[in-house]
Design a protein around this motif. Structure first.
Motif, PDB file in Angstrom:
ATOM      1  N   LYS A   1      -7.563  -1.065   3.410  1.00 28.59           N
ATOM      2  CA  LYS A   1      -7.440  -2.513   3.572  1.00 28.59           C
ATOM      3  C   LYS A   1      -5.982  -2.925   3.769  1.00 28.59           C
ATOM      4  CE  LYS A   1      -8.889  -6.930   1.775  1.00 28.59           C
ATOM      5  NZ  LYS A   1      -9.809  -7.651   0.920  1.00 28.59           N
ATOM      6  N   ILE A   2      -5.085  -2.331   3.003  1.00 24.72           N
ATOM      7  CA  ILE A   2      -3.659  -2.674   3.124  1.00 24.72           C
ATOM      8  C   ILE A   2      -3.121  -2.248   4.483  1.00 24.72           C
ATOM      9  CG2 ILE A   2      -1.351  -2.133   2.256  1.00 24.72           C
ATOM     10  CD1 ILE A   2      -2.586  -2.068  -0.564  1.00 24.72           C
ATOM     11  N   TYR A   3      -3.428  -1.029   4.917  1.00 25.80           N
ATOM     12  CA  TYR A   3      -2.923  -0.558   6.203  1.00 25.80           C
ATOM     13  C   TYR A   3      -3.582  -1.293   7.371  1.00 25.80           C
ATOM     14  CZ  TYR A   3      -0.327   3.274   4.020  1.00 25.80           C
ATOM     15  OH  TYR A   3       0.564   4.026   3.287  1.00 25.80           O
ATOM     16  N   ASP A   4      -4.845  -1.702   7.225  1.00 23.19           N
ATOM     17  CA  ASP A   4      -5.504  -2.465   8.290  1.00 23.19           C
ATOM     18  C   ASP A   4      -4.819  -3.804   8.516  1.00 23.19           C
ATOM     19  OD1 ASP A   4      -7.318  -0.469   8.743  1.00 23.19           O
ATOM     20  OD2 ASP A   4      -8.952  -1.398   7.581  1.00 23.19           O
ATOM     21  N   GLN A   5      -4.255  -4.377   7.463  1.00 27.03           N
ATOM     22  CA  GLN A   5      -3.564  -5.661   7.603  1.00 27.03           C
ATOM     23  C   GLN A   5      -2.248  -5.529   8.359  1.00 27.03           C
ATOM     24  OE1 GLN A   5      -3.301  -7.494   3.736  1.00 27.03           O
ATOM     25  NE2 GLN A   5      -5.506  -7.820   3.623  1.00 27.03           N
ATOM     26  N   ASN A   6      -1.747  -4.313   8.537  1.00 25.46           N
ATOM     27  CA  ASN A   6      -0.535  -4.105   9.337  1.00 25.46           C
ATOM     28  C   ASN A   6      -0.751  -4.503  10.792  1.00 25.46           C
ATOM     29  OD1 ASN A   6       1.155  -3.198   7.326  1.00 25.46           O
ATOM     30  ND2 ASN A   6       0.827  -1.042   7.754  1.00 25.46           N
TER      31      ASN A   6
ATOM     32  N   LEU B   1      -2.428  -7.032  11.959  1.00 25.52           N
ATOM     33  CA  LEU B   1      -2.637  -8.461  12.176  1.00 25.52           C
ATOM     34  C   LEU B   1      -1.446  -9.089  12.894  1.00 25.52           C
ATOM     35  CD1 LEU B   1      -4.202  -9.469   8.738  1.00 25.52           C
ATOM     36  CD2 LEU B   1      -5.385  -8.969  10.876  1.00 25.52           C
ATOM     37  N   GLU B   2      -1.719 -10.145  13.604  1.00 26.09           N
ATOM     38  CA  GLU B   2      -0.675 -10.882  14.321  1.00 26.09           C
ATOM     39  C   GLU B   2       0.365 -11.399  13.329  1.00 26.09           C
ATOM     40  OE1 GLU B   2       1.143 -12.341  17.683  1.00 26.09           O
ATOM     41  OE2 GLU B   2      -0.750 -11.254  17.657  1.00 26.09           O
ATOM     42  N   GLY B   3       1.632 -11.130  13.577  1.00 28.88           N
ATOM     43  CA  GLY B   3       2.708 -11.600  12.715  1.00 28.88           C
ATOM     44  C   GLY B   3       3.027 -10.673  11.557  1.00 28.88           C
ATOM     45  N   GLY B   4       2.390  -9.532  11.484  1.00 27.39           N
ATOM     46  CA  GLY B   4       2.687  -8.570  10.431  1.00 27.39           C
ATOM     47  C   GLY B   4       1.713  -8.659   9.282  1.00 27.39           C
ATOM     48  N   ASN B   5       1.990  -7.882   8.276  1.00 22.28           N
ATOM     49  CA  ASN B   5       1.117  -7.790   7.120  1.00 22.28           C
ATOM     50  C   ASN B   5       1.274  -9.048   6.258  1.00 22.28           C
ATOM     51  OD1 ASN B   5      -0.160  -6.982   4.650  1.00 22.28           O
ATOM     52  ND2 ASN B   5       0.084  -4.866   5.312  1.00 22.28           N
ATOM     53  N   PRO B   6       0.176  -9.784   5.961  1.00 17.12           N
ATOM     54  CA  PRO B   6       0.279 -11.013   5.172  1.00 17.12           C
ATOM     55  C   PRO B   6       0.685 -10.777   3.711  1.00 17.12           C
ATOM     56  CG  PRO B   6      -2.022 -10.493   5.613  1.00 17.12           C
ATOM     57  CD  PRO B   6      -1.195  -9.514   6.384  1.00 17.12           C
ATOM     58  N   LEU B   7       0.675  -9.535   3.255  1.00 22.55           N
ATOM     59  CA  LEU B   7       1.118  -9.250   1.893  1.00 22.55           C
ATOM     60  C   LEU B   7       2.641  -9.287   1.771  1.00 22.55           C
ATOM     61  CD1 LEU B   7      -1.299  -6.288   1.090  1.00 22.55           C
ATOM     62  CD2 LEU B   7      -1.442  -8.630   0.223  1.00 22.55           C
ATOM     63  N   ILE B   8       3.333  -9.351   2.905  1.00 15.98           N
ATOM     64  CA  ILE B   8       4.795  -9.366   2.920  1.00 15.98           C
ATOM     65  C   ILE B   8       5.239 -10.771   3.287  1.00 15.98           C
ATOM     66  CG2 ILE B   8       6.863  -8.348   3.931  1.00 15.98           C
ATOM     67  CD1 ILE B   8       4.995  -5.952   4.733  1.00 15.98           C
ATOM     68  N   GLU B   9       6.028 -11.395   2.411  1.00 13.84           N
ATOM     69  CA  GLU B   9       6.416 -12.783   2.632  1.00 13.84           C
ATOM     70  C   GLU B   9       7.582 -12.942   3.601  1.00 13.84           C
ATOM     71  OE1 GLU B   9       9.347 -13.836  -1.049  1.00 13.84           O
ATOM     72  OE2 GLU B   9       7.262 -13.416  -1.597  1.00 13.84           O
ATOM     73  N   PHE B  10       8.235 -11.867   3.971  1.00 16.15           N
ATOM     74  CA  PHE B  10       9.383 -11.945   4.878  1.00 16.15           C
ATOM     75  C   PHE B  10       8.956 -11.693   6.314  1.00 16.15           C
ATOM     76  CE2 PHE B  10      11.188 -10.507   0.803  1.00 16.15           C
ATOM     77  CZ  PHE B  10      12.060 -11.545   0.570  1.00 16.15           C
ATOM     78  N   LYS B  11       9.642 -12.336   7.232  1.00 13.72           N
ATOM     79  CA  LYS B  11       9.419 -12.120   8.660  1.00 13.72           C
ATOM     80  C   LYS B  11      10.450 -11.103   9.148  1.00 13.72           C
ATOM     81  CE  LYS B  11       6.159 -15.070   8.838  1.00 13.72           C
ATOM     82  NZ  LYS B  11       4.874 -14.535   8.549  1.00 13.72           N
ATOM     83  N   GLY B  12      10.022 -10.216  10.009  1.00  9.22           N
ATOM     84  CA  GLY B  12      10.909  -9.184  10.511  1.00  9.22           C
ATOM     85  C   GLY B  12      11.820  -9.674  11.614  1.00  9.22           C
ATOM     86  N   ASP B  13      13.009  -9.103  11.710  1.00  8.52           N
ATOM     87  CA  ASP B  13      13.961  -9.435  12.772  1.00  8.52           C
ATOM     88  C   ASP B  13      13.626  -8.704  14.065  1.00  8.52           C
ATOM     89  OD1 ASP B  13      15.301 -10.990  10.932  1.00  8.52           O
ATOM     90  OD2 ASP B  13      16.791  -9.450  10.467  1.00  8.52           O
ATOM     91  N   ARG B  14      13.124  -7.490  13.947  1.00  9.65           N
ATOM     92  CA  ARG B  14      12.851  -6.661  15.128  1.00  9.65           C
ATOM     93  C   ARG B  14      11.359  -6.482  15.370  1.00  9.65           C
ATOM     94  NH1 ARG B  14      16.024  -1.309  15.011  1.00  9.65           N
ATOM     95  NH2 ARG B  14      15.637  -1.423  17.240  1.00  9.65           N
TER      96      ARG B  14
ATOM     97  N   ILE C   1       3.666  -2.346   6.212  1.00  4.57           N
ATOM     98  CA  ILE C   1       3.720  -1.476   5.031  1.00  4.57           C
ATOM     99  C   ILE C   1       3.661  -0.031   5.492  1.00  4.57           C
ATOM    100  CG2 ILE C   1       2.454  -0.747   2.978  1.00  4.57           C
ATOM    101  CD1 ILE C   1       1.820  -3.655   2.462  1.00  4.57           C
ATOM    102  N   ASN C   2       4.604   0.784   5.004  1.00  2.83           N
ATOM    103  CA  ASN C   2       4.714   2.190   5.399  1.00  2.83           C
ATOM    104  C   ASN C   2       4.074   3.135   4.388  1.00  2.83           C
ATOM    105  OD1 ASN C   2       6.364   1.439   7.638  1.00  2.83           O
ATOM    106  ND2 ASN C   2       8.078   1.277   6.236  1.00  2.83           N
ATOM    107  N   LYS C   3       4.386   2.917   3.119  1.00  2.00           N
ATOM    108  CA  LYS C   3       3.903   3.803   2.049  1.00  2.00           C
ATOM    109  C   LYS C   3       3.428   2.960   0.883  1.00  2.00           C
ATOM    110  CE  LYS C   3       7.143   7.553   2.922  1.00  2.00           C
ATOM    111  NZ  LYS C   3       8.221   8.355   2.364  1.00  2.00           N
ATOM    112  N   ILE C   4       2.429   3.491   0.191  1.00  2.00           N
ATOM    113  CA  ILE C   4       1.977   2.819  -1.019  1.00  2.00           C
ATOM    114  C   ILE C   4       1.821   3.839  -2.138  1.00  2.00           C
ATOM    115  CG2 ILE C   4       0.811   0.985   0.251  1.00  2.00           C
ATOM    116  CD1 ILE C   4      -1.824   2.288  -0.368  1.00  2.00           C
ATOM    117  N   LYS C   5       2.023   3.342  -3.358  1.00  2.00           N
ATOM    118  CA  LYS C   5       1.841   4.181  -4.546  1.00  2.00           C
ATOM    119  C   LYS C   5       1.075   3.356  -5.561  1.00  2.00           C
ATOM    120  CE  LYS C   5       4.231   6.728  -8.190  1.00  2.00           C
ATOM    121  NZ  LYS C   5       3.321   7.794  -8.284  1.00  2.00           N
ATOM    122  N   PHE C   6      -0.050   3.897  -5.986  1.00  2.00           N
ATOM    123  CA  PHE C   6      -0.858   3.241  -7.009  1.00  2.00           C
ATOM    124  C   PHE C   6      -0.212   3.494  -8.360  1.00  2.00           C
ATOM    125  CE2 PHE C   6      -3.721   3.306  -3.556  1.00  2.00           C
ATOM    126  CZ  PHE C   6      -4.637   2.287  -3.773  1.00  2.00           C
TER     127      PHE C   6
END
Length: 164
Positions: free
Chosen positions: A91-96, A98-111, A116-121
């Motif tokens: 689910k987390i990687y599928d959100q990558n 989405l248009e505009g990036g992953n909604p779990l990340i509040e920052f907008k990218g410059d490039r 999300i690249n890696k996750i650790k439970f």
């Protein structure tokens, strides 16, 4: 003449025996030295393995699959930890995508969009994730839980963006 022939044969045999003894002694000492070196390397390798095992054990202290309390919590809701981990990861990687990036990340990218690249439970409730747009990097703590209908809810708790 016969006496001198036996004397020469005796000296030749004695020299041959001394030569063989010295040669075998050198070979034995060389092999003994090699065995000692290999034994020493083996002890160093075993020590290194013990240090690495301790390090891995320490780093896996916070993980979903090595936390008895987290496992008990998931079993209480009749959830398989491996399946939970796979479902949330997907689910987390599928959100990558989405248009505009992953909604779990509040920052907008410059490039480009932040992904999300890696996750650790960390346990049955939190995930630490690394994200990037290719130039800027950051981390996010994600909280997840299952409601009474086993519906998965995921939302970010805190995000940090590293300076350039």
């Amino acid at each position: 003449m016969r006496k001198s022939l036996f004397m020469y044969l005796f000296f030749f045999a004695a020299l041959f025996i001394v030569f063989q003894y010295m040669n075998e002694k050198t070979i034995f000492e060389s092999q003994e030295k090699s065995i000692n070196n290999l034994t020493e390397k083996l002890h160093k390798a075993k020590d290194s393995i013990e240090v690495l095992n301790a390090s891995v054990s320490e780093s896996n202290y916070f993980s979903l699959l090595n936390n008895d309390n987290a496992m008990t919590y998931l079993e209480k809701y009749e959830l398989n930890p491996e399946e939970v981990k796979k479902q949330i990861t997907d689910k987390i990687y599928d959100q990558n995508g989405l248009e505009g990036g992953n909604p779990l990340i509040e920052f907008k990218g410059d490039r480009g969009p932040m992904r999300i690249n890696k996750i650790k439970f960390l346990n049955h409730r939190w995930i630490q994730a690394d994200f990037s747009d290719g130039q800027r990097w950051g981390e996010v703590i994600i909280e997840y839980f299952f409601d009474e209908n086993n519906k998965l809810d995921i939302y970010p708790v805190k995000t940090v963006l590293y300076p350039l």
